[in-house]
Design a protein around this motif. Structure first.
Motif, short mmCIF file in Angstrom:
data_model
loop_
_atom_site.label_atom_id
_atom_site.label_comp_id
_atom_site.label_asym_id
_atom_site.label_seq_id
_atom_site.Cartn_x
_atom_site.Cartn_y
_atom_site.Cartn_z
N GLY A 38 15.70 -0.72 5.98
CA GLY A 38 15.65 -1.80 6.96
C GLY A 38 14.73 -2.93 6.53
N PHE A 39 13.56 -2.57 6.02
CA PHE A 39 12.60 -3.57 5.55
C PHE A 39 13.22 -4.40 4.42
CE2 PHE A 39 9.02 -4.75 2.75
CZ PHE A 39 8.24 -5.47 3.64
N TRP A 40 13.86 -3.72 3.49
CA TRP A 40 14.49 -4.39 2.35
C TRP A 40 15.59 -5.34 2.81
CZ3 TRP A 40 19.53 -3.38 0.28
CH2 TRP A 40 19.78 -3.99 -0.94
N LEU A 41 16.43 -4.87 3.74
CA LEU A 41 17.52 -5.71 4.25
C LEU A 41 16.97 -6.95 4.97
CD1 LEU A 41 19.98 -2.99 5.57
CD2 LEU A 41 20.35 -4.53 3.63
N VAL A 42 15.97 -6.75 5.81
CA VAL A 42 15.41 -7.87 6.56
C VAL A 42 14.73 -8.87 5.62
CG1 VAL A 42 13.57 -8.50 8.20
CG2 VAL A 42 15.16 -6.64 8.74
N LYS A 43 14.00 -8.36 4.65
CA LYS A 43 13.29 -9.25 3.73
C LYS A 43 14.25 -10.04 2.84
CE LYS A 43 9.06 -8.73 4.89
NZ LYS A 43 8.32 -9.83 5.48
N ASN A 44 15.45 -9.51 2.60
CA ASN A 44 16.41 -10.20 1.75
C ASN A 44 17.45 -10.99 2.55
OD1 ASN A 44 15.43 -9.53 -0.83
ND2 ASN A 44 16.25 -7.48 -0.61
N ALA A 45 17.44 -10.87 3.85
CA ALA A 45 18.42 -11.59 4.68
C ALA A 45 18.02 -13.06 4.79
CB ALA A 45 18.48 -10.96 6.07
N GLY A 46 18.98 -13.91 4.63
CA GLY A 46 18.76 -15.34 4.83
C GLY A 46 17.80 -15.98 3.85
N LEU A 47 17.74 -15.46 2.64
CA LEU A 47 16.85 -16.06 1.64
C LEU A 47 17.37 -17.44 1.23
CD1 LEU A 47 16.08 -13.12 -0.83
CD2 LEU A 47 14.52 -14.17 0.80
N LYS A 48 16.44 -18.32 1.03
CA LYS A 48 16.80 -19.63 0.49
C LYS A 48 17.03 -19.47 -1.01
CE LYS A 48 13.88 -21.77 3.91
NZ LYS A 48 12.48 -21.85 4.17
N PRO A 49 17.79 -20.36 -1.61
CA PRO A 49 18.07 -20.23 -3.05
C PRO A 49 16.81 -20.14 -3.91
CG PRO A 49 19.49 -21.89 -2.08
CD PRO A 49 18.52 -21.47 -1.01
N GLU A 50 15.74 -20.78 -3.47
CA GLU A 50 14.51 -20.77 -4.28
C GLU A 50 13.68 -19.50 -4.07
OE1 GLU A 50 13.61 -23.09 -0.51
OE2 GLU A 50 15.23 -23.09 -1.94
N ASP A 51 14.02 -18.70 -3.05
CA ASP A 51 13.28 -17.47 -2.78
C ASP A 51 13.78 -16.34 -3.66
OD1 ASP A 51 11.83 -18.73 -0.81
OD2 ASP A 51 13.13 -18.05 0.82
N ALA A 52 12.85 -15.54 -4.13
CA ALA A 52 13.21 -14.38 -4.94
C ALA A 52 13.46 -13.19 -4.03
CB ALA A 52 12.10 -14.06 -5.93
N PRO A 53 14.55 -12.49 -4.23
CA PRO A 53 14.79 -11.30 -3.40
C PRO A 53 13.81 -10.19 -3.77
CG PRO A 53 16.48 -11.49 -5.08
CD PRO A 53 15.62 -12.72 -5.19
N ILE A 54 13.58 -9.32 -2.82
CA ILE A 54 12.72 -8.16 -3.06
C ILE A 54 13.63 -7.00 -3.46
CG2 ILE A 54 12.74 -7.54 -0.61
CD1 ILE A 54 9.95 -6.43 -0.94
#
Length: 190
Positions: free
Chosen positions: A132-148
């Motif tokens: 859940g934490f991983w999904l929330v942290k990667n949801a709606g990332l801006k193009p300049e944001d690095a996914p976790i």
């Protein structure tokens, strides 16, 4: 039936009450709380179904907006935040903890509760919590944001494990004490 309803309500109240103990924020959205101890105890003492129902009652209170989580949090937004996986994981955690205590009747109750709390309250709860934490942290990332990465999300949760292992020991000790002094109250073995 009446006794079951009373005990389910009592353990739901215990989980809520443990939320009043001040949470320790770690800075990334998931605080250290004692409420997971209540989840482990609900399963170990009440058994799989009753323990899960106690947790479901707390989750329903959260969903309708009552501030019953640590830090006075509540509402549907919690179910899409960084702690959503842990909150959702409470239900199977209590169920599995209780199921193991029910099934391991030939094993001393403290050990059975410890095994149940480890599998349900740590392994299952962490699996869902980290996901859940991983999904929330990667949801709606801006193009300049690095996914976790999932591995990074897992590493972020590592500081919680020692405290949860203490909760496992407490769960075993409480279950043993109840079995020793009031065996009829340990419904997981009833």
């Amino acid at each position: 039936m009446e006794r079951n309803v009373t005990l389910i309500g009592l353990f739901a109240a215990l989980i809520v009450a443990l939320g009043f103990v001040p949470a320790i924020p770690l800075g990334f959205g998931v605080p250290i709380t004692l409420q997971s101890l209540g989840v482990m105890l609900a399963g170990a003492v009440l058994g799989s179904w009753r323990g899960a129902l106690a947790v479901l009652l707390v989750q329903a209170l959260v969903a309708i907006g009552l501030p019953v989580l640590a830090g006075g949090r509540g509402g549907l937004g919690i179910f899409v935040g960084p702690t959503a996986g842990f909150l959702i994981g409470w239900l199977p955690a209590a169920f599995v903890t209780g199921l193991i205590v029910e099934r391991l009747r030939r094993v001393p109750v403290a050990l059975a509760a410890g095994i149940g709390a480890t599998l349900g309250g740590i392994i299952i709860m962490y699996a869902l919590g980290i996901l859940g934490f991983w999904l929330v942290k990667n949801a709606g990332l801006k193009p300049e944001d690095a996914p976790i990465s999932l591995w990074a999300a897992t590493a972020i949760m590592a500081p919680f494990i020692p405290g949860d292992l203490v909760k496992v020991v407490v769960t075993g000790l409480v279950a043993r004490t109840i079995a020793q002094y009031r065996p009829s109250a340990l419904l997981a073995r009833g």
